[in-house]
Design a protein around this motif. Structure first.
Motif, short mmCIF file in Angstrom:
data_model
loop_
_atom_site.label_atom_id
_atom_site.label_comp_id
_atom_site.label_asym_id
_atom_site.label_seq_id
_atom_site.Cartn_x
_atom_site.Cartn_y
_atom_site.Cartn_z
N VAL A 266 -28.88 -14.97 -4.74
CA VAL A 266 -30.23 -15.29 -4.29
C VAL A 266 -30.41 -14.65 -2.92
O VAL A 266 -29.66 -14.91 -1.98
CB VAL A 266 -30.43 -16.83 -4.18
N ASN A 268 -32.76 -13.96 0.28
CA ASN A 268 -33.92 -14.46 1.02
C ASN A 268 -34.22 -13.48 2.16
O ASN A 268 -33.49 -13.39 3.13
CB ASN A 268 -33.59 -15.86 1.56
N LYS A 273 -37.72 -15.22 -1.72
CA LYS A 273 -36.44 -15.26 -2.43
C LYS A 273 -36.50 -14.47 -3.73
O LYS A 273 -37.48 -14.55 -4.47
CB LYS A 273 -36.07 -16.71 -2.76
N GLN A 275 -33.79 -13.25 -7.10
CA GLN A 275 -32.47 -13.44 -7.70
C GLN A 275 -32.03 -12.15 -8.39
O GLN A 275 -32.82 -11.52 -9.09
CB GLN A 275 -32.52 -14.55 -8.76
N GLU A 346 -26.12 -17.53 -2.06
CA GLU A 346 -27.43 -17.31 -1.43
C GLU A 346 -27.24 -16.72 -0.04
O GLU A 346 -26.44 -17.21 0.76
CB GLU A 346 -28.22 -18.63 -1.34
N LYS A 348 -29.30 -14.86 3.46
CA LYS A 348 -30.60 -14.82 4.15
C LYS A 348 -30.59 -13.73 5.22
O LYS A 348 -29.60 -13.59 5.95
CB LYS A 348 -30.82 -16.18 4.82
#
Ligand code: FES
Length: 349
Positions: A266, A268, A273, A275, A346, A348
């Motif tokens: 994921v 961000n 966001k 995937q 995930e 970022k």
């Protein structure tokens, strides 16, 4: 990171396995491509439907007014072989602005000697530093210890010998050759034309390092990992402060056996966001394969451009030279060197 297409000014064979490449920098881009000793540039290629980026140290010095790199062939190295085989004068190449902070002139204050520990193509940033210090700091002795296989594999030997002649009392070079053969006629003839008549046969050892280091000074290391680890450990045994040991890491090959090939990544970016499947690729490669364009440059774990925060999940890192302690404790990772380990990862930006 800013890239521009620069035309190749010259391609000159160096050793049997390396070429010297210099670029034409137009007047309007002179300030963009001005550089400090020890910096590198990233080359960006689109070959056979794939995008590749490789980072190469600049071996010229700022006073040379020339942006030059040396590229050595790597076994199965797609880009290094392409450069050696297919680069020609006039070819436009997408080149980043120079970057890197291997050398910091402020640290030369009160310095009487610098030691440059080079292995193979690790000579490139060290030669740039040597030229710069010899020219600008006549009070500093420059010692170069340069490890190679044999006489004919010494990269940039002409440039090194020119410096030896120009700075007889300020520049000392010690060659260390692991596979040199005194009885080999080709090598004898080669050595005759060169200054490399005296060299240490073998490899750099802890005892050798202890013999060489006579006075306090700054140490710059660039070469194979094993050689740099030995040099660093030995210098630490000699009570040389970590601040006085500068290490430049090479790009290398990465193979991550523990990667989760079925993970979901994921991504961000500024709150949006997306995937993507991992499919056994590094996080960066997985994003690029899915048309996400995060920041990146060297793809070798050395520049830090691809740094992101790991928000959830686990990754395995191949190398993390561009991270410092503060980065690690705040969950920063290098996406070009990170592979998903958990089912969901995930990150970022
Ligand atoms: S792109 Fe340079 S460290 Fe990842």
């Amino acid at each position: 990171m800013i890239f521009h297409f620069l035309k190749i000014k010259a391609v000159v064979p160096n050793t049997k396995k390396s070429v010297l490449v210099s670029f034409d920098v137009p007047h309007t881009l002179q300030s963009t491509y001005s550089f400090k000793p020890g910096q590198h540039v990233c080359l960006d290629f689109f070959l056979e439907r794939n995008n590749y980026r490789r980072t190469y140290s600049i071996y010229s010095a700022p006073a040379d007014n020339q942006l030059s790199i040396c590229v050595k062939r790597q076994h199965l190295g797609i880009i290094s072989n392409y450069i050696n085989d297919a680069f020609f004068k006039g070819l436009p190449v997408n080149v980043s602005q120079p970057f890197g902070d291997f050398f910091n002139e402020a640290q030369l204050h009160n310095c009487k000697a610098i030691y440059l520990w080079a292995g193979g193509s690790g000579i490139t940033p060290l030669l740039s530093i040597a030229k710069y210090v010899l020219l600008k700091h006549s009070n500093i002795h420059v010692n170069l210890v340069y490890a190679n296989q044999d006489l004919q594999s010494i990269i940039l030997l002409d440039e090194i010998e020119q410096l030896e002649s120009a700075y007889v009392n300020q520049f000392k070079v010690m060659h260390v050759l692991s596979a040199a053969n005194n009885e080999n006629m080709t090598e004898k003839l080669f050595a005759k034309k060169r200054k490399v008549l005296n060299y240490k046969q073998g490899v750099i050892t802890a005892d050798y390092i202890k013999q060489i280091v006579k006075v306090n000074g700054l140490h710059y290391l660039c070469g194979p990992q094993g050689m740099m680890a030995l040099c660093k450990n030995t210098l630490q045994q000699l009570n040389i402060n970590d601040h006085d040991i500068k290490v430049e890491h090479f790009a290398g090959s990465n193979t991550i056996a523990k990667a989760n090939i079925n993970a979901t990544i994921v991504v961000n970016i500024n709150g949006t966001k997306t995937q993507v499947p991992s499919t056994g690729k590094s996080l960066l490669d997985a994003m690029l394969a899915n048309n996400i364009k995060p920041p990146y440059a060297c793809q070798a774990g050395t520049c830090g451009t691809c740094k992101a925060t790991l928000v959830n999940g686990e990754v395995v890192m191949s190398r993390d030279f561009a991270l410092n302690e503060a980065d690690r404790s705040s969950n920063k990772i290098l996406c070009c060197q990170a592979w998903a380990k958990s089912d969901i990862v995930e990150i970022k930006y």
